[in-house]
Design an enzyme around this catalytic site. Structure first.
Site, short mmCIF file in Angstrom:
data_model
loop_
_atom_site.label_atom_id
_atom_site.label_comp_id
_atom_site.label_asym_id
_atom_site.label_seq_id
_atom_site.Cartn_x
_atom_site.Cartn_y
_atom_site.Cartn_z
N GLU A 32 0.84 -1.21 0.00
CA GLU A 32 0.00 0.00 0.00
C GLU A 32 0.87 1.25 0.00
O GLU A 32 1.84 1.35 0.77
CB GLU A 32 -0.89 -0.04 1.25
N GLY A 123 -12.10 2.22 -1.58
CA GLY A 123 -10.80 1.57 -1.61
C GLY A 123 -10.72 0.36 -2.51
O GLY A 123 -9.75 -0.39 -2.48
N SER A 125 -11.35 0.72 -5.88
CA SER A 125 -10.96 1.26 -7.17
C SER A 125 -12.08 1.29 -8.21
O SER A 125 -11.92 0.83 -9.34
CB SER A 125 -9.77 0.45 -7.70
N SER A 126 -13.19 1.89 -7.82
CA SER A 126 -14.27 2.09 -8.79
C SER A 126 -13.80 3.00 -9.92
O SER A 126 -14.20 2.84 -11.07
CB SER A 126 -15.50 2.69 -8.11
N ASP A 171 -3.90 0.80 -9.63
CA ASP A 171 -5.33 0.57 -9.83
C ASP A 171 -5.69 0.32 -11.30
O ASP A 171 -6.36 -0.67 -11.60
CB ASP A 171 -6.15 1.74 -9.26
N TYR A 220 -3.94 12.33 0.78
CA TYR A 220 -3.17 11.50 -0.15
C TYR A 220 -2.03 12.33 -0.76
O TYR A 220 -0.89 11.86 -0.86
CB TYR A 220 -4.13 10.99 -1.23
P1 ADP Z 1 -12.27 4.55 -5.62
O1 ADP Z 1 -11.59 4.50 -6.95
O2 ADP Z 1 -11.42 4.00 -4.52
O3 ADP Z 1 -13.63 3.93 -5.62
P2 ADP Z 1 -12.09 7.38 -6.14
O4 ADP Z 1 -12.32 8.58 -5.27
O5 ADP Z 1 -10.76 7.21 -6.76
O6 ADP Z 1 -12.48 6.10 -5.25
O7 ADP Z 1 -13.15 7.36 -7.30
C1 ADP Z 1 -14.53 7.49 -7.03
C2 ADP Z 1 -15.11 8.44 -8.01
O8 ADP Z 1 -15.05 7.88 -9.33
C3 ADP Z 1 -16.59 8.71 -7.78
O9 ADP Z 1 -16.79 9.72 -6.80
C4 ADP Z 1 -17.05 9.13 -9.17
O10 ADP Z 1 -16.69 10.47 -9.42
C5 ADP Z 1 -16.20 8.24 -10.08
N1 ADP Z 1 -16.93 7.01 -10.43
C6 ADP Z 1 -16.57 5.74 -10.16
N2 ADP Z 1 -17.47 4.86 -10.64
C7 ADP Z 1 -18.45 5.57 -11.22
C8 ADP Z 1 -19.67 5.24 -11.89
N3 ADP Z 1 -20.08 3.98 -12.05
N4 ADP Z 1 -20.42 6.27 -12.36
C9 ADP Z 1 -20.02 7.55 -12.21
N5 ADP Z 1 -18.90 7.91 -11.59
C10 ADP Z 1 -18.11 6.95 -11.09
MG MG Z 2 -9.83 5.53 -7.51
#
Ligand code: ADP
Ligand code: MG
Length: 373
Positions: A32, A123, A125-126, A171, A220
């Protein structure tokens, strides 16, 4: 679910999609805050994914609907070549078309529908799974000559060069390259990657604490700046250049830089030890490495929060758990645990119950996936 709350692609745009692709979220098993220090990471894909449906347009309009973000609303829109930040989640989409065009790839406008099972800001990685899924969709739609490694590297550029989130390469590389049930051992300096299967006899548990983080926000950045400062004082390029045998040099640094550097140096060593333990099937050793990594994140890197520490403490009290640690960038997010074979679902349930009662948060279980759901 009514069509108005979550409309289909055809309902939104009046025609069917041409491309349907997805990319997974990831759980980082260990390593990490090492990726932006030239170090080692060990992520694994999770079953939750971001899905992208897409259709080319004849003009330069980009229309995007997110089932996670646009509830009940109309698609968001922008014009290709006029990407501009400050539009919230749409920045991730704009970032993708921005970096592709900057690299000389020719696109037309598109209609896009996004939906994700990866919890946002937890956390797992959406954002990278969205970046990579959309890059995949555009690669298919416009026959772009890009391989999966290039896609991962572009995914990082989306966030560093457009969104303004100074993320490392782990990620997007995980979203592009990692598989289920195997760890992706990545050297972020050489980009050398190896697939390391999980040994039999272990259940991976992932619990989302319900406390969301925000990568692009201050903490971060502060950690990254502290690492750069530590390097300047040590006279090295990257903390990767400090081997564990020279760990004592971190003691010459002022606090908290010494502790930050110590985390990175020892975490790199723990990734290497984890790969060995995975290959040897040594589950007790894996558990020790997980707990040691958590303590290092908590005390030296200071990226944990009380809710995450509570989840790890509950894991320590559980006889079926080998080890547990905060996963992802921290300041909230999720915990990954290794549990005895066949006990993962029960472990996750009882730890969540105790955690909810003591923290007042609403945790969710990502792994093992509930059966019959
Ligand atoms: P993580 O990557 O850990 O989930 P981040 O802060 O790096 O957190 O990313 C989250 C952001 O990515 C959300 O607040 C949004 O802006 C964007 N995001 C992720 N997935 C989607 C989705 N399916 N639709 C719209 N925005 C998204
Ligand atoms: Mg992210």
């Amino acid at each position: 679910m009514t069509p108005h709350v979550n409309p289909s692609f055809s309902e939104l745009f009046g025609h069917p999609a041409q491309v349907v692709v997805h990319a997974p979220g990831r759980v980082n098993l260990i390593g990490e805050h090492t990726d932006y220090n030239g170090g080692f990471v060990l992520p694994m894909a999770i079953p939750q994914q971001t899905h992208v449906e897409l259709r080319r347009r004849d003009d330069t309009r980009v229309r995007v609907f997110s089932a996670n973000k646009s509830q009940g609303g109309a698609p968001s829109e922008y014009t290709l070549g006029q990407e501009a930040t400050g539009q919230g989640w749409l920045d991730y989409v704009q970032g993708v078309t921005f970096v592709l065009q900057r690299e000389g790839h020719r696109l037309s406008g598109v209609d896009v529908r996004l939906s994700s099972e990866v919890p946002l800001g937890s956390g797992l990685s959406s954002s990278a799974s969205l970046d990579v899924a959309l890059l995949r969709a555009l690669r298919t739609a416009f026959s772009l000559p890009l391989d999966d490694v290039q896609l991962g590297l572009l995914g990082q550029r989306v966030e560093t060069d457009f969104v303004g989130a100074p993320v490392g390469v782990m990620d997007p590389m995980a979203a592009s390259m990692a598989g289920l049930g195997e760890a992706l051992f990545l050297d972020t300096r050489s980009m050398n990657l190896e697939r390391v299967p999980l040994p039999p006899g272990v259940d991976v548990v992932i619990i989302n604490s319900g406390v969301a983080h925000n990568h692009s926000s201050g903490d971060y950045r502060v950690r990254r700046a502290e690492c750069e400062k530590a390097c300047a004082l040590l006279g090295i390029q990257e903390l990767r250049d400090l081997p564990e045998s020279e760990l004592a040099r971190t003691e010459t640094l002022p606090d908290p830089l010494g502790r930050r550097a110590r985390h990175v140096v020892t975490e790199n060593a723990r990734v290497l030890a984890t790969v060995q333990a995975l290959r040897a099937g040594d589950l007790e050793r894996l558990g020790q490495l997980f707990y040691a990594s958590h303590d290092s994140q908590r005390l030296d890197y200071e990226v944990s929060v009380p809710e995450i520490d509570l989840l790890v403490d509950l894991a320590r009290e559980d006889a079926d758990v080998y080890g547990a640690r905060l996963t992802g960038g921290g300041f909230g997010g999720s915990v990954v645990m290794l549990a005895r074979d066949g006990t993962g679902a029960a472990v996750a349930r009882r730890i969540c119950e105790r955690y909810a009662a003591r923290s007042g948060q609403r945790p969710t279980i990502l792994l093992p996936q509930p059966t019959g759901a």
